[in-house]
Structure formats: C-alpha cells, structure tokens
Design an enzyme around this catalytic site. Structure first.
Site: not given
Ligand SMILES: *Cc1c(COP(=O)(O)O)cnc(C)c1O
Length: 468
Positions: A83, A135, A226, A269, A393, A460
């Site tokens: 944990y 975003f 980001d 990603k 989009r 969306f």
């Molecule tokens: C996917 C994404 C997010 C959010 O992330 P999640 O893992 O889906 O919560 C934030 N910013 C960008 C540019 C993204 O593509």
C-alpha cells in the site's frame, strides 16, 4: 551526417521501419455495412458509444491504446503491491526526474487526475488561465476550480491549410496583452501544451517555450506543461528547429521541460502504457499540497490510483518512448497516412501532426452548417463505410460558453484519425486511407446531424444524435 545517430537509429535518408517485431496478435474483423449502420444508429451517431467489438480499425484515440513491449509486460510481474512505499513508485519517480527533469512527482491514475489536483492547488475563483488552445479535460478542471480559460495560441493554429513548422506556439503579444489587461496576480499559471492536440497535433518550438517562460517568470507567473505528447513535440524540434538536428529526443525533452515549472501527464499517450499519469512540480510547498490532496482523490502519494505493476510498466515505457528510433517510426506512420490523403486531395490539417491525421470537416462538407455537426457526421459516415472509428474534434467537443450557454463555434471543425502506438501496420493505414477517400467521393450527398441528448460535462463523450 554520421552513419549512426546517437542512439543507433539509421541515418535520416533511409526510410523508417518499426524498431520491433510482433510477438502477440489480437484478432479484429470487418463487419457488414448493414451491421455497422445498425451499430452507429444505436450509438446515437457518437463513435464514443460504439462497442469496440463492432470496430475494425480503432483510431478513436491514442490514449491508453498503446501496445506494450515484452519488457513492459515482464514488468507487470514485478509489481510491488504494498500500500505504501512501493519500490515501483521510487523507480517511476527516478525515471521521471531523469527524463523530464522535475524535482517532485505525484502519481495519478491518468492525466485528468493530475489536472484536477493542479487546478485545485493553483487556481482561485476569478483567475484567468492562458493556454495555447484549450484541451477538453484541462479546461474543464480549470473552470471547475473557478478560472476562465484564455486562448493565447498563435493565430495560424486556427488555419488548417497553413504549412508552418510550429503552429502550437504561444502568441507572446497576446499573452503580454492578457497579463496587462487582467493583471499577473490573477494568472496563477500558463497552461502550455506540447504538442497541441486540438490544433491538429502541432508542436511548440524550443524558442517559444523559452520565451514564454522568460515572460511568465518576469511577471511571477508559473508555466505548467501539459506533457502528454511532449516526446512527440521534442521529435518535431529535432526535425524542424535549427540547432537541434544532432541532439537526441531525450536531450531535447529535458531542455524543453526546463522552461516549465511543472507538468501534468497522461501516461496513456507518450509513455506507452494503458493507464497512468502524474503531476510533477519543482516547488516544494506546492508539492506538499499536491501530495496531501492526492490522498483525497487518487490514493496515497506513492501510488496515486495505479497498481505497482502499472507504475513499473510506465517507468519502462518512458525510457522506450524517448528512443529516437521509436519516435521516428511512430510519427513516420502518422505521416504515411497523412501523405496518402494529401495525394488524394482530401482536406486535412497541415502539416500532419505527431499523433493523428485530422480531416478538415468544414472543407469536406462545405454544404453543412457547423450547427449540423459536420465532423460528428463525418466520423459516423467513415464508420459506416469501413468500420474505422475516428473522433469528432469540433463544435461538439468545444461545448458551450459557461456564461452565455451558447455553443462555442471553434474555427477548426475536425475529425481525428488517431494512431495508437505500435498497434497497427501500414496495411491498416492503407485501408483507412481508402475508406476516407471513398467517403470523400460521396461527400455531396452527405447529411448532417441534430443533437438529441446533451450531457452537462464534456458532452462529446456521451451526446446522442439523429440524422437530419
Ligand atoms: C489525454 C489528454 C489529457 C487527459 O489525460 P487522461 O489520461 O485522458 O485523463 C490531457 N491533455 C491532453 C493533451 C491529452 O491528450
């Protein structure tokens, strides 16, 4: 140029090929057009509401759809599921420090978990958060914390036809004007996205990141990155910005992050996993607040909503993600699809972005008004044609102005063909291109949609439509 680049990938005049071979396969099947027409009707003409079983080639998103390597799968057996104080957390923390360069790391279950915590520790009601285009989840958390988002992306980002190297850049004049107008004390941070998803996966230059940081710091404002696709951004800098051609993507990523004070990250990603994320900060006091809040929303600060095995897989994924040969093949595959469509004169956002090819639905269906949801309709028509699943989009994703209740009418009305990392082959890209070209051929008879169900948040995902 030398025969070998710093991490052993071939010289750039050679065509790329994937730096891996396939060990496990997952069967997929194409259904009949009649079955797809039923499926999309039942899904309210929203590709998010389709069952994945009914999809042939799934280009909905590159989020969490990555194929992991054998090393990452082996890591799944190395989970320390304690944990508190899992060794996988310390490995992940070290890997993020080494590759992204921030001092403190708070793990979260995915990117929006980090966005929630960042917004809560930084924003007070009445604040303004500038960003290089919004975003969806990022802006939603900023607004929920009481801030108003202000778009400071360069104007060129809104023009899908302009062939420019860094259409994700911040407009420094617009940023300066905003600071002068609202006052630096009402701007808790600048939300800098790399690459800019909503602009078509367009990168930010190193020079722009440096200038934004310099300007922000002069006014005592933080820059929060980001970092979701920052590795892809680093690759574009290597390819396009003078002075970076001989640097590795890993080196470029480190430098880029050094012009920011922290980041939110969706590991789903760039980081080559199916779930995970983090918030990273350099400020110790903010870190204390964040590591306290994470307990409330995600889990203890040494797991933050992830299993130990998931943290281990992400740590290994980060290392794999910055390898030049990986990122070159990843972006190369996206460009391959984009080029096929350009050759067929299909209107797409130029230049081709890092993670997706974006169809310009306004140019595709010029006879449809934006309130007839041309991009939403196009995604449905593409699915009906071939079972390829894409994503809207445009006006649906943009949502409504929280003051006036009116639809935002974004300049870009796009359908995103998003390529999962290490999942599909070039033959899948060929089938996709063929289907898009087929739908383009029938464009003049295409009808729009009307909205029949609209959820309150991030509509969306769950909105439903009917054909006009
Ligand atoms: C996917 C994404 C997010 C959010 O992330 P999640 O893992 O889906 O919560 C934030 N910013 C960008 C540019 C993204 O593509």
């Amino acid at each position: 140029m030398n025969a070998e680049s710093p991490n052993g990938s071939p010289t750039r005049h050679r065509p790329w090929a994937e730096p891996w071979k396939i060990k496990v396969v997952e069967p997929i099947r194409m259904t009949s057009r009649a079955a797809r027409e039923v499926a999309i009707r039942e899904a309210g003409y929203n590709t998010f509401l389709l069952r994945s079983e009914d999809v042939y080639i799934d280009l909905l998103t590159d989020s969490g759809t990555n194929a992991m390597s054998d090393s990452q799968w082996a890591a799944m057996m190395m989970g320390d599921e304690a944990y508190a104080g899992s060794r996988n957390f310390y490995h992940l923390e070290k890997t993020i420090r080494d590759h992204y360069g921030y001092r403190f790391v708070v793990p979260t279950h995915q990117g929006r978990g980090a966005e929630n915590i960042l917004a809560k520790i930084m924003i007070k009601p009445g604040d303004v958060v500038p960003g290089n285009m919004y975003f969806t989840t990022t802006r939603a958390h900023q607004e929920m914390a009481g801030a108003t988002f202000a778009d400071v992306v360069v104007r060129e980002a809104h023009d899908p036809t302009l062939e420019l190297p860094f259409k994700g850049n911040v407009d420094l004049d617009a940023l300066s004007a905003l600071i002068a107008r609202v006052g630096a004390n009402r701007i808790p941070y600048i939300s800098l996205a790399a690459t800019v998803n909503m602009a078509g996966g367009q990168p930010v230059s190193m020079a722009n990141a440096r200038d934004v940081h310099e300007l922000a710091t002069r006014h005592g404002i933080k820059v929060m990155l980001d970092a979701t696709r920052a590795v892809e951004n680093a690759y574009f800098i290597q390819q396009r910005e003078s002075g970076y051609a001989t640097k590795t993507v890993a080196e470029i990523l480190r430098e880029f992050c050094s012009y920011t004070d922290g980041c939110t990250m969706s590991g789903k990603k760039d980081a080559l996993v199916n779930i995970g994320g983090w918030l990273a900060l350099n400020d110790e006091q903010r870190y204390e607040e964040a590591s306290n809040l994470v307990v409330l929303y995600e889990g203890l600060h040494t797991y933050g909503g992830m299993a130990g095995r998931d943290m281990e897989a992400m740590a290994r994924g980060i290392v794999e993600s910055v390898a030049d040969d990986h990122i070159r093949a990843r972006v190369g595959q996206v460009e391959y699809l984009g080029r096929k469509l350009i050759e067929a004169a299909v209107p797409v956002v130029r230049p081709i972005g890092g993670h997706a090819v974006y169809l310009d639905a306004k140019a595709f269906y010029p006879h449809l008004d934006q309130e007839q949801f041309p991009a939403q309709a196009l995604a449905a028509h593409l699915y009906e044609d071939s079972g390829v699943r894409a994503m809207e989009r445009g006006i649906v994703s943009a949502g409504r102005d929280k003051e006036t209740g009116k639809n935002y009418r974004p300049a870009l009305e796009l359908v995103r063909l998003t390529i999962p990392r290490r999942v599909y082959t070039q033959a899948h890209m060929d089938v996709t291109a063929e289907s898009v070209i087929e739908v383009y051929g029938k464009r003049l008879t295409a009808r729009g949609l009307k909205l029949v169900h609209e959820p309150r948040y991030l509509r969306f995902f769950q909105a439903r439509f009917e054909p006009l």
